[in-house]
Design a protein around this motif. Structure first.
Motif, PDB file in Angstrom:
ATOM      1  N   ALA A  83      69.647  67.350  -3.162  1.00 32.93           N
ATOM      2  CA  ALA A  83      70.293  66.324  -2.059  1.00 32.93           C
ATOM      3  C   ALA A  83      69.092  65.522  -1.269  1.00 32.93           C
ATOM      4  CB  ALA A  83      70.893  67.263  -0.929  1.00 32.93           C
ATOM      5  N   ASN A  93      76.357  59.511  -1.337  1.00 37.11           N
ATOM      6  CA  ASN A  93      77.470  60.548  -1.832  1.00 37.11           C
ATOM      7  C   ASN A  93      77.085  61.580  -2.556  1.00 37.11           C
ATOM      8  OD1 ASN A  93      79.357  58.983  -0.507  1.00 37.11           O
ATOM      9  ND2 ASN A  93      79.693  57.304  -1.960  1.00 37.11           N
ATOM     10  N   SER A  95      73.911  62.813  -2.276  1.00 33.90           N
ATOM     11  CA  SER A  95      73.070  63.566  -1.615  1.00 33.90           C
ATOM     12  C   SER A  95      74.199  64.649  -0.733  1.00 33.90           C
ATOM     13  CB  SER A  95      72.380  62.871  -0.574  1.00 33.90           C
ATOM     14  OG  SER A  95      71.456  63.655   0.273  1.00 33.90           O
ATOM     15  N   LEU A  96      75.254  63.850  -0.172  1.00 30.07           N
ATOM     16  CA  LEU A  96      76.168  64.562   0.613  1.00 30.07           C
ATOM     17  C   LEU A  96      76.700  65.868  -0.258  1.00 30.07           C
ATOM     18  CD1 LEU A  96      77.394  64.808   3.505  1.00 30.07           C
ATOM     19  CD2 LEU A  96      79.219  63.254   2.590  1.00 30.07           C
ATOM     20  N   LYS A  97      77.246  65.592  -1.410  1.00 26.75           N
ATOM     21  CA  LYS A  97      77.904  66.364  -2.374  1.00 26.75           C
ATOM     22  C   LYS A  97      76.966  67.759  -2.690  1.00 26.75           C
ATOM     23  CE  LYS A  97      78.928  66.996  -7.263  1.00 26.75           C
ATOM     24  NZ  LYS A  97      79.013  66.131  -8.703  1.00 26.75           N
ATOM     25  N   ARG A 100      76.384  69.867   0.746  1.00 22.28           N
ATOM     26  CA  ARG A 100      77.339  70.672   1.001  1.00 22.28           C
ATOM     27  C   ARG A 100      77.258  71.966   0.196  1.00 22.28           C
ATOM     28  NH1 ARG A 100      82.349  65.755   1.213  1.00 22.28           N
ATOM     29  NH2 ARG A 100      82.003  65.283   3.314  1.00 22.28           N
ATOM     30  N   VAL A 116      72.776  65.967   6.845  1.00 24.70           N
ATOM     31  CA  VAL A 116      74.172  65.745   6.693  1.00 24.70           C
ATOM     32  C   VAL A 116      74.299  64.623   7.854  1.00 24.70           C
ATOM     33  CG1 VAL A 116      76.520  66.323   7.176  1.00 24.70           C
ATOM     34  CG2 VAL A 116      75.129  67.776   5.918  1.00 24.70           C
ATOM     35  N   ILE A 119      72.722  61.422   6.473  1.00 20.09           N
ATOM     36  CA  ILE A 119      73.433  60.786   5.513  1.00 20.09           C
ATOM     37  C   ILE A 119      74.692  59.895   5.987  1.00 20.09           C
ATOM     38  CG2 ILE A 119      75.056  61.235   3.441  1.00 20.09           C
ATOM     39  CD1 ILE A 119      73.416  63.826   2.652  1.00 20.09           C
ATOM     40  N   TYR A 120      75.588  60.767   7.017  1.00 21.16           N
ATOM     41  CA  TYR A 120      76.412  60.031   7.664  1.00 21.16           C
ATOM     42  C   TYR A 120      76.129  58.923   8.394  1.00 21.16           C
ATOM     43  CZ  TYR A 120      80.258  63.599   6.326  1.00 21.16           C
ATOM     44  OH  TYR A 120      80.805  64.382   5.705  1.00 21.16           O
ATOM     45  N   SER A 129      78.158  61.670  11.763  1.00 19.38           N
ATOM     46  CA  SER A 129      76.771  62.052  12.120  1.00 19.38           C
ATOM     47  C   SER A 129      76.577  62.562  13.304  1.00 19.38           C
ATOM     48  CB  SER A 129      75.947  60.521  12.101  1.00 19.38           C
ATOM     49  OG  SER A 129      74.702  60.615  12.149  1.00 19.38           O
TER      50      SER A 129
END
Length: 278
Positions: A83, A93, A95-97, A100, A116, A119-120, A129
């Motif tokens: 990530a 995306n 990174s977020l995957k 999570r 997180v 990223i947002y 965010s």
């Protein structure tokens, strides 16, 4: 004297940075030799991926993570390292995957929640965010000013009335939780000026003056806010206070680069005031 001290500090910091970089090169070289001897070691690839990340070689870090995966290495920290690498490569995306997946096992991991939020924010999903940064605060034993500022900036970025209010509330909560903090107050003041809410900006800046041990710069900022508000008399009074506090300083401090820059700003505001002809 100040210049000499500054140069020594800069030199030591530079040497430390070069040493750290060189140390990483050496450690990567050593572990690469170990991999040559035991190319089926998943752990060695994982360890080298960590070093590559520290070395800002994010693609190489990901390549080693994939190799460690194929060799059967199984550790939740892998997901977090994936990530972080993907975030540095602006692959938000992916990174977020991976973050999570990491948070499924460690749901209250502060750096994971913070990632997180980042990223947002990078994806311009500002409410998500802000919520993520608020989780960081909720799960922290000891919160930091940056936690409140990050949440506040995300709310503020919405540019809605609700977002701006929540941004302000978050900063005030930071002051209530941490006490008077110059960085949080500066954010409050900056936002108030941006919204042309000069009454609030002045109120916050006066509070900064109260708790600041050195007041010349705080008074100068107050003068500038009064100028924004076109209250030229108050601007002049604050400017005079800035001058008084400046004149009390020892000569060695006045001669520092930082204070020469301050005096240049002071003269600039003085000039602006004179040009108003109030």
């Amino acid at each position: 004297m100040f210049k000499k001290v500054f140069f020594i500090v800069f030199l030591v910091a530079s040497m430390f940075s070069i040493h750290a970089h060189g140390d990483l090169d050496k450690r990567i070289s050593v572990i690469s030799e170990e991999i040559k001897k035991t190319p089926d070691s998943a752990l060695l690839y994982y360890k080298r991926s960590q070093l590559y990340y520290q070395h800002n070689e994010f693609k190489k870090s990901i390549d080693d993570l994939k190799k460690s995966d194929r060799l059967g290495f199984d550790n939740n920290e892998q997901y977090f390292l994936y990530a972080r690498n993907y975030f540095k490569l602006n692959k938000f995306n992916l990174s977020l995957k991976h973050v999570r997946k990491f948070l499924k096992i460690q749901p209250n991991h502060l750096k994971g929640l913070q990632l997180v939020g980042k990223i947002y924010f990078a994806k311009s999903e500002f409410e998500k965010s802000a919520r993520a940064f608020e989780k960081v605060i909720a799960n922290s034993r000891k919160t930091l000013p940056e936690n409140y500022i990050e949440a506040s900036e995300a709310w503020y970025a919405l540019r809605t009335e609700t977002g701006i209010q929540k941004s302000k509330q978050m900063l005030i909560k930071g002051i209530m939780d941490l006490g008077d903090n110059i960085v949080i107050y500066q954010t409050l003041i900056s936002n108030a000026i941006d919204q042309e809410e000069y009454i609030f900006a002045i109120e916050y800046q006066k509070k900064v003056i109260e708790f600041s041990p050195r007041k010349e710069r705080a008074y100068l900022k107050l003068s500038e806010i009064h100028l924004f508000d076109k209250n030229y008399l108050e601007a002049e009074l604050s400017l005079n206070n800035a001058k008084k506090h400046y004149l009390k300083l020892p000569l060695r401090i006045k001669n520092s680069k930082f204070m020469r820059e301050f005096y240049s700003e002071l003269e600039h505001i003085d000039k602006r005031l004179k040009n108003t002809n109030y």
